[in-house]
Design a protein around this motif. Structure first.
Motif, PDB file in Angstrom:
ATOM      1  N   MET A 139      49.989  20.546  29.840  1.00  0.00           N
ATOM      2  CA  MET A 139      49.664  21.810  30.521  1.00  0.00           C
ATOM      3  C   MET A 139      50.087  21.560  32.024  1.00  0.00           C
ATOM      4  O   MET A 139      50.451  21.854  32.544  1.00  0.00           O
ATOM      5  CB  MET A 139      48.189  22.626  30.128  1.00  0.00           C
ATOM      6  CG  MET A 139      47.738  23.146  28.954  1.00  0.00           C
ATOM      7  SD  MET A 139      46.621  24.217  28.478  1.00  0.00           S
ATOM      8  CE  MET A 139      45.380  22.594  28.369  1.00  0.00           C
ATOM      9  N   ARG A 169      45.701  30.610  30.622  1.00  0.00           N
ATOM     10  CA  ARG A 169      46.045  29.520  29.307  1.00  0.00           C
ATOM     11  C   ARG A 169      44.701  29.863  29.234  1.00  0.00           C
ATOM     12  O   ARG A 169      43.644  30.695  29.248  1.00  0.00           O
ATOM     13  CB  ARG A 169      45.210  28.453  30.468  1.00  0.00           C
ATOM     14  CG  ARG A 169      46.185  27.608  31.761  1.00  0.00           C
ATOM     15  CD  ARG A 169      45.779  26.419  31.767  1.00  0.00           C
ATOM     16  NE  ARG A 169      46.357  25.518  32.961  1.00  0.00           N
ATOM     17  CZ  ARG A 169      46.462  23.885  33.266  1.00  0.00           C
ATOM     18  NH1 ARG A 169      45.768  23.583  32.438  1.00  0.00           N
ATOM     19  NH2 ARG A 169      47.427  24.019  34.530  1.00  0.00           N
ATOM     20  N   ILE A 202      49.607  30.423  28.610  1.00  0.00           N
ATOM     21  CA  ILE A 202      50.008  28.757  27.945  1.00  0.00           C
ATOM     22  C   ILE A 202      48.893  29.116  27.727  1.00  0.00           C
ATOM     23  O   ILE A 202      47.727  29.069  26.853  1.00  0.00           O
ATOM     24  CB  ILE A 202      49.373  27.126  29.240  1.00  0.00           C
ATOM     25  CG1 ILE A 202      50.389  27.674  29.683  1.00  0.00           C
ATOM     26  CG2 ILE A 202      49.315  26.426  28.243  1.00  0.00           C
ATOM     27  CD1 ILE A 202      50.329  26.013  31.528  1.00  0.00           C
ATOM     28  N   TYR A 221      46.870  27.763  23.586  1.00  0.00           N
ATOM     29  CA  TYR A 221      46.631  26.348  23.645  1.00  0.00           C
ATOM     30  C   TYR A 221      46.220  26.230  22.059  1.00  0.00           C
ATOM     31  O   TYR A 221      45.202  27.516  22.132  1.00  0.00           O
ATOM     32  CB  TYR A 221      46.487  25.272  24.641  1.00  0.00           C
ATOM     33  CG  TYR A 221      44.786  26.088  24.820  1.00  0.00           C
ATOM     34  CD1 TYR A 221      44.082  25.163  24.427  1.00  0.00           C
ATOM     35  CD2 TYR A 221      44.859  27.186  26.063  1.00  0.00           C
ATOM     36  CE1 TYR A 221      42.325  26.099  25.232  1.00  0.00           C
ATOM     37  CE2 TYR A 221      43.787  27.619  26.540  1.00  0.00           C
ATOM     38  CZ  TYR A 221      42.602  26.780  25.902  1.00  0.00           C
ATOM     39  OH  TYR A 221      41.384  26.992  26.845  1.00  0.00           O
TER      40      TYR A 221
END
Length: 458
Positions: free
Chosen positions: A255, A302, A347, A349
């Motif tokens: 990342m 994130r 992001i 994840y």
């Protein structure tokens, strides 16, 4: 005599008695006793004005120097009395290098639709927009190589022809020397060039991994292909991918690298191609500069996949595809997260393993894998990556679970048998990066000669 580029002439610190330039005429204006040529050579967005007196050598051919004609000019570089330009060239000699039929030359107007220009992709680089776009694309490619070189990555050329399906989706172009209509089956395949089925690669990842497990950090940057019958503004059958692989790395390293790469590329274009970028900010997307400036300086959000799905489920915006845990996040969801909810790159994840590829590292929960997607405004997903499954038994079990041919991946499994190590990587869609930086919304407009579903010209 040395040929000067227009970009170097416009940056000159003082007048010069004699310079030579070559380029293509954008416009010609005639007055009594002299003419004005606006000439562009592709080195920059700006044209340079050439003033041609009737006494100049070659002036008798001026009538043939219309829009699109290639010309050679020798003359003096002098201060320009006109607005918006510092210098102009007073021609002592003009020469017609290549004529352009004014009755049929299709770029006579100042503005043309993108749809029309796609029909003449061989000529569209001569327009301001596409000249600027492909200079930006070049700058982005150089920025990619610069980024990885500064970090000690080894540049790797992975195969374009392959016998493996990286994604396991089967959407691959077959490559064969067999005649059309030849019988199918294993016996026929033995007489083919490779003696087995061959395809154009969808990714360089699988062949990059062994080199990462030998050289440390590597990357590949080249063309990839996908036979997906999708005729959208985001999909092409031939496209370019940037794919790094890092040894002794995990999902967080992955990342971090993806975020740093995007920031570096955006900053490079903002610093080195400001005039070209300004064209897109003015004519394509008025919010472009604010988007790029935010991307370049602010940290990306994130968020785990599960939390992203919760955000989407509670959104007041109606979606065509209802978000739910276990389902893939669609483009409309990706854009909502980046554009509406967080208003910056995101992001996502730790995706469910059932919607991700076989090579992604399984998390301790047995449900998710250490995968990540980078989502950006207007585009959606621009990077997809993961920690790779380095545990042999887990990888074998996953290949078997998905019904993939184990023997086809035996070489890949060797990297887990001999000195396996944690490693991670991702794929960056290069055309989507160009779209992000320019504000262009159709992938057909950011690649020189687009190959899309039911469309193959040139």
């Amino acid at each position: 005599m040395k040929r000067w580029t227009i970009s170097s002439l416009l940056a000159a610190e003082g007048p010069r008695d004699e310079v030579a330039l070559k380029g293509w005429v954008r416009t010609r204006r005639d007055a009594k006793g002299f003419s004005f040529l606006e000439v562009n050579d592709g080195s920059c967005l700006a044209n340079i004005q050439v003033v041609v007196d009737a006494s100049a050598e070659g002036a008798d051919r001026l009538r043939d120097m219309g829009a699109g004609a290639a010309v050679s000019v020798v003359g003096g570089l002098v201060p320009s009395p006109g607005k918006g330009q510092s210098w102009e060239v007073r021609a002592a000699k003009v020469e017609l290098v290549g004529g352009s039929d004014q009755e049929t030359y299709p770029l006579q107007k100042k503005r043309h639709s993108d749809e029309f220009l796609r029909s003449i992709a061989h000529l569209r680089p001569r327009t301001n927009k596409y000249g600027a776009l492909f200079r930006i694309r070049s700058e982005l490619a150089l920025a990619v190589h610069e980024f990885f070189r500064e970090r000690g990555f080894v540049y790797l050329h992975t195969p374009i022809l392959t016998g493996s399906d990286c994604e396991g989706a089967g959407e691959m172009f077959r490559v064969t020397t067999l005649a059309p209509g030849a019988p199918a089956g294993s016996e026929a395949e033995k007489s083919d060039f490779f003696g087995r089925p061959a395809q154009l690669t969808v990714s360089g990842q699988l062949t990059a991994e062994p080199f990462a497990l030998a050289l440390g950090d590597v990357y590949t940057f080249g063309p990839t292909f996908r036979a997906e019958p999708s005729d959208t503004a985001r999909h092409a059958a031939e496209f370019w991918m940037v794919e790094p692989e890092m040894a002794f790395a995990d999902l967080e390293d992955d990342m971090n690298l993806g975020e740093d790469l995007l920031k570096h590329c955006v900053r490079a274009v903002m610093e080195r191609r400001p005039a070209d970028l300004e064209l897109f900010a003015k004519w394509v997307d008025p919010t472009l500069m604010a988007t790029l400036e935010k991307l370049a300086v602010e940290s990306f959000v994130r968020v785990p996949y599960g939390e992203a799905v919760d955000i989407l489920s509670k959104a007041s915006k109606p979606f065509e595809y209802q978000p739910a845990f276990g389902k893939d996040i669609q483009t409309e969801h990706e854009r909502y997260l980046a554009e509406n909810h967080f208003k910056k790159p995101v992001i996502v994840y730790d995706y469910p393993k059932d919607i991700k590829a076989f090579y992604m590292r399984q998390n301790q929960d047995g449900v998710t894998v250490a995968a990540m997607d980078v989502l950006v405004p207007r585009i959606g997903e621009i990077i997809g990556g993961s920690a790779r499954e380095e545990r042999l038994e887990r990888l074998q079990a996953r290949i078997a679970e998905l019904g993939l041919p184990m023997e086809g991946y035996d070489w890949y499994l060797d990297t887990r048998r001999y000195g396996t190590a944690p490693h991670a990587g991702f794929g960056l869609g290069f055309e989507r990066l160009v779209m992000l930086v320019t504000g262009v919304t159709n992938i057909r407009d950011v690649i020189a000669f687009p190959r899309t579903y039911k469309h193959l010209e040139y």
